[in-house]
Design a protein around this motif. Structure first.
Motif, mmCIF file in Angstrom:
data_model
loop_
_atom_site.group_PDB
_atom_site.id
_atom_site.type_symbol
_atom_site.label_atom_id
_atom_site.label_comp_id
_atom_site.label_asym_id
_atom_site.label_seq_id
_atom_site.Cartn_x
_atom_site.Cartn_y
_atom_site.Cartn_z
ATOM 1 N N GLU A 182 43.922 -5.150 -20.925
ATOM 2 C CA GLU A 182 44.752 -5.605 -19.953
ATOM 3 C C GLU A 182 44.324 -7.183 -19.508
ATOM 4 N N TYR A 183 43.449 -7.818 -20.205
ATOM 5 C CA TYR A 183 43.277 -9.254 -19.955
ATOM 6 C C TYR A 183 43.522 -9.960 -21.285
ATOM 7 N N PHE A 184 43.945 -9.337 -22.394
ATOM 8 C CA PHE A 184 44.367 -9.929 -23.665
ATOM 9 C C PHE A 184 45.638 -10.958 -23.254
ATOM 10 N N GLY A 185 46.488 -10.531 -22.772
ATOM 11 C CA GLY A 185 47.644 -11.605 -22.478
ATOM 12 C C GLY A 185 47.264 -12.746 -21.792
ATOM 13 N N ARG A 186 46.316 -12.555 -20.984
ATOM 14 C CA ARG A 186 45.902 -13.604 -20.022
ATOM 15 C C ARG A 186 45.224 -14.722 -20.769
ATOM 16 N N ALA A 187 44.429 -14.566 -21.596
ATOM 17 C CA ALA A 187 43.560 -15.085 -22.357
ATOM 18 C C ALA A 187 44.436 -15.699 -23.703
ATOM 19 N N PHE A 188 45.301 -15.116 -24.040
ATOM 20 C CA PHE A 188 46.281 -15.508 -25.004
ATOM 21 C C PHE A 188 46.927 -16.656 -24.322
ATOM 22 N N ASP A 189 47.479 -16.490 -23.268
ATOM 23 C CA ASP A 189 48.320 -17.549 -22.369
ATOM 24 C C ASP A 189 47.688 -18.842 -22.033
ATOM 25 N N GLN A 190 46.249 -18.602 -21.964
ATOM 26 C CA GLN A 190 45.269 -19.929 -21.874
ATOM 27 C C GLN A 190 45.482 -20.737 -23.004
ATOM 28 N N GLY A 191 45.451 -20.088 -24.277
ATOM 29 C CA GLY A 191 45.761 -20.801 -25.505
ATOM 30 C C GLY A 191 46.999 -21.529 -25.902
ATOM 31 N N VAL A 192 48.051 -20.664 -25.371
ATOM 32 C CA VAL A 192 49.408 -21.277 -25.311
ATOM 33 C C VAL A 192 49.486 -22.388 -24.597
ATOM 34 N N GLY A 193 49.003 -22.638 -23.423
ATOM 35 C CA GLY A 193 48.701 -23.756 -22.481
ATOM 36 C C GLY A 193 48.154 -24.784 -23.215
ATOM 37 N N ARG A 194 47.109 -24.689 -24.046
ATOM 38 C CA ARG A 194 46.524 -25.990 -24.610
ATOM 39 C C ARG A 194 47.592 -26.237 -25.890
ATOM 40 N N ALA A 195 48.112 -25.297 -26.480
ATOM 41 C CA ALA A 195 49.026 -25.653 -27.422
ATOM 42 C C ALA A 195 50.262 -26.480 -26.764
ATOM 43 N N LEU A 196 50.742 -26.369 -25.600
ATOM 44 C CA LEU A 196 51.720 -27.240 -24.983
ATOM 45 C C LEU A 196 51.565 -28.440 -24.819
ATOM 46 N N TRP A 197 50.273 -28.978 -24.621
ATOM 47 C CA TRP A 197 49.726 -30.217 -24.547
ATOM 48 C C TRP A 197 49.929 -30.850 -26.102
ATOM 49 N N PHE A 198 49.825 -30.078 -26.969
ATOM 50 C CA PHE A 198 49.868 -30.877 -28.359
ATOM 51 C C PHE A 198 51.376 -30.844 -28.872
ATOM 52 N N ILE A 199 51.906 -29.598 -28.496
ATOM 53 C CA ILE A 199 53.437 -29.549 -28.926
ATOM 54 C C ILE A 199 54.106 -30.722 -28.407
ATOM 55 N N ASN A 200 53.728 -31.068 -27.143
ATOM 56 C CA ASN A 200 54.378 -32.235 -26.241
ATOM 57 C C ASN A 200 53.673 -33.579 -26.317
ATOM 58 N N GLY A 201 52.764 -33.792 -27.370
ATOM 59 C CA GLY A 201 52.170 -34.982 -27.515
ATOM 60 C C GLY A 201 51.546 -35.396 -26.364
ATOM 61 N N GLY A 202 51.266 -34.674 -25.456
ATOM 62 C CA GLY A 202 50.141 -35.185 -24.248
ATOM 63 C C GLY A 202 51.047 -35.912 -23.438
ATOM 64 N N ASN A 203 52.360 -35.658 -23.431
ATOM 65 C CA ASN A 203 53.381 -36.282 -22.469
ATOM 66 C C ASN A 203 53.347 -35.355 -21.274
ATOM 67 N N SER A 204 52.744 -35.681 -20.246
ATOM 68 C CA SER A 204 52.536 -34.949 -19.123
ATOM 69 C C SER A 204 53.771 -34.283 -18.393
ATOM 70 N N ASP A 205 54.956 -35.194 -18.238
ATOM 71 C CA ASP A 205 56.212 -34.642 -17.871
ATOM 72 C C ASP A 205 56.762 -33.592 -18.828
ATOM 73 N N ALA A 206 56.769 -33.862 -20.058
ATOM 74 C CA ALA A 206 57.180 -32.568 -20.960
ATOM 75 C C ALA A 206 56.395 -31.283 -20.638
ATOM 76 N N VAL A 207 55.164 -31.644 -20.566
ATOM 77 C CA VAL A 207 54.163 -30.303 -20.777
ATOM 78 C C VAL A 207 54.520 -29.775 -19.456
ATOM 79 N N ALA A 208 54.691 -30.309 -18.427
ATOM 80 C CA ALA A 208 54.826 -29.773 -16.943
ATOM 81 C C ALA A 208 56.022 -29.074 -16.985
ATOM 82 N N GLU A 209 57.311 -29.535 -17.634
ATOM 83 C CA GLU A 209 58.592 -29.067 -17.924
ATOM 84 C C GLU A 209 58.280 -27.504 -18.621
#
Length: 331
Positions: A182-209
């Motif tokens: 039941e916790y697997f998806g939550r831990a997975f999303d924590q990694g997705v959040g980290r990836a969003l920072w890289f995918i958007n090149g550390g652009n805070s506005d793009a990451v928030a969107e």
């Protein structure tokens, strides 16, 4: 020393440095000095993976990794752990390379080596996951922080199959990691959040969107991953970090949680770069030493006998330290 088989493994299994770059992956990132440093992170992972997947002995891996600059060395350990984990999972592997790495030179980087196990999970069939986490002796934070392996799995899937996991916002199939599917998806999303920072090149506005395009129920864990990546890997200036803090809004406590975990990982490894000090101050108004103290005094909260894993209890205790700020941000 590499063998012929090791060279072949590297040739067929190791991605090229170009293939993990932002342009090759099609990420909307403008090249700057800051994004170049951020792009060096997956490249350091590839280097560590190449050395390990060749089957180099541990003493050689340790010496090669010592040549990587301190800021990137933990990421190279991620790659080395990924390589050793895949070797251990192969038929006839059974040489316990991963355990030796994590109990030995990889111990200061235990937070990141768990992530490397997650990268290996993304390349191995699920039936092999059952025995993928080694039993460690005398390693602090084991197995509490082993959920970072699932975090690493989520990061990998978002980074390398972005259309599905970010564009379509697919949900992962649950897996009973540590007996808690039941916790697997939550831990997975924590990694997705980290990836969003890289995918958007550390652009805070793009990451928030990008976070805002996910269902509300998933955003909290995404924000904690963003905070961890922004603090541990860098890639933004003071102005960008200030905008990130504002954009987190009601999820500010999750963002701050990520900052605390990043500081904990950096201090535990014995090297805290300037960008981590900057992010700590801008995102939490606290110094690195103060954030480390928050981590230390909250880590013993609860046990694994309740409805949540101890990992999440620790996370919740950290969030509680910042909840008044989150409430003010939401009002």
């Amino acid at each position: 020393m590499s063998t012929v088989i090791g060279v072949l493994r590297k040739r067929f299994l190791a991605p090229s440095l170009a293939s993990v770059g932002f342009a090759e992956r099609g990420f909307p990132v403008t090249h700057t000095d800051a994004t170049a440093r951020l792009e060096a992170v997956p490249q350091a992972v590839v280097c560590g993976f190449e050395w390990a997947i060749e089957g180099a002995p541990l003493w050689e891996i340790e010496r090669r990794l010592a040549l990587v600059e301190p800021e990137q060395r933990g990421f190279a350990y991620e790659g080395a752990t990924m390589g050793y984990t895949i070797l251990d999972a192969m038929p006839g592997g059974g040489r316990d390379r991963t355990r030796a790495l994590l109990e030995g030179p990889g111990r200061p980087h235990i937070f990141l080596t768990y992530i490397g196990i997650g990268f290996a999970m993304a390349r191995l069939p699920r039936p092999l996951w059952k025995n993928i986490l080694p039993e460690l002796t005398g390693v602090t934070y084991h197995p509490v922080m082993s959920w970072l392996a699932v975090d690493g799995y989520g990061f990998d899937r978002a980074y390398f199959d972005t259309d599905k996991w970010v564009g379509e916002q697919a949900d992962p199939v649950p897996y009973p990691w540590a007996g808690r599917p039941e916790y697997f998806g939550r831990a997975f999303d924590q990694g997705v959040g980290r990836a969003l920072w890289f995918i958007n090149g550390g652009n805070s506005d793009a990451v928030a969107e990008a976070v805002g395009r996910f269902p509300e129920a998933r955003r909290a864990d995404l924000w904690s991953g963003v905070g961890l990546a922004a603090t541990f890997a860098g890639g933004s200036d003071q102005s960008g970090l200030a905008r990130l803090r504002h954009a987190a809004g009601e999820h500010y406590d999750q963002l701050a949680l990520g900052v605390v975990f990043a500081v904990k990982a950096r201090t535990y490894a014995g090297y805290v770069p300037a960008h981590t000090h900057l992010a700590a101050g801008v995102l939490t108004d606290l110094a690195v030493g103060q954030l480390q103290a928050i981590s230390d005094r909250t880590e013993a909260v609860g046990d694994d006998g309740g409805p949540l894993p101890r990992y999440e209890l620790w996370r919740a205790a950290i969030r509680a330290e910042f909840r008044p700020h989150a409430q003010r941000a939401a009002s």
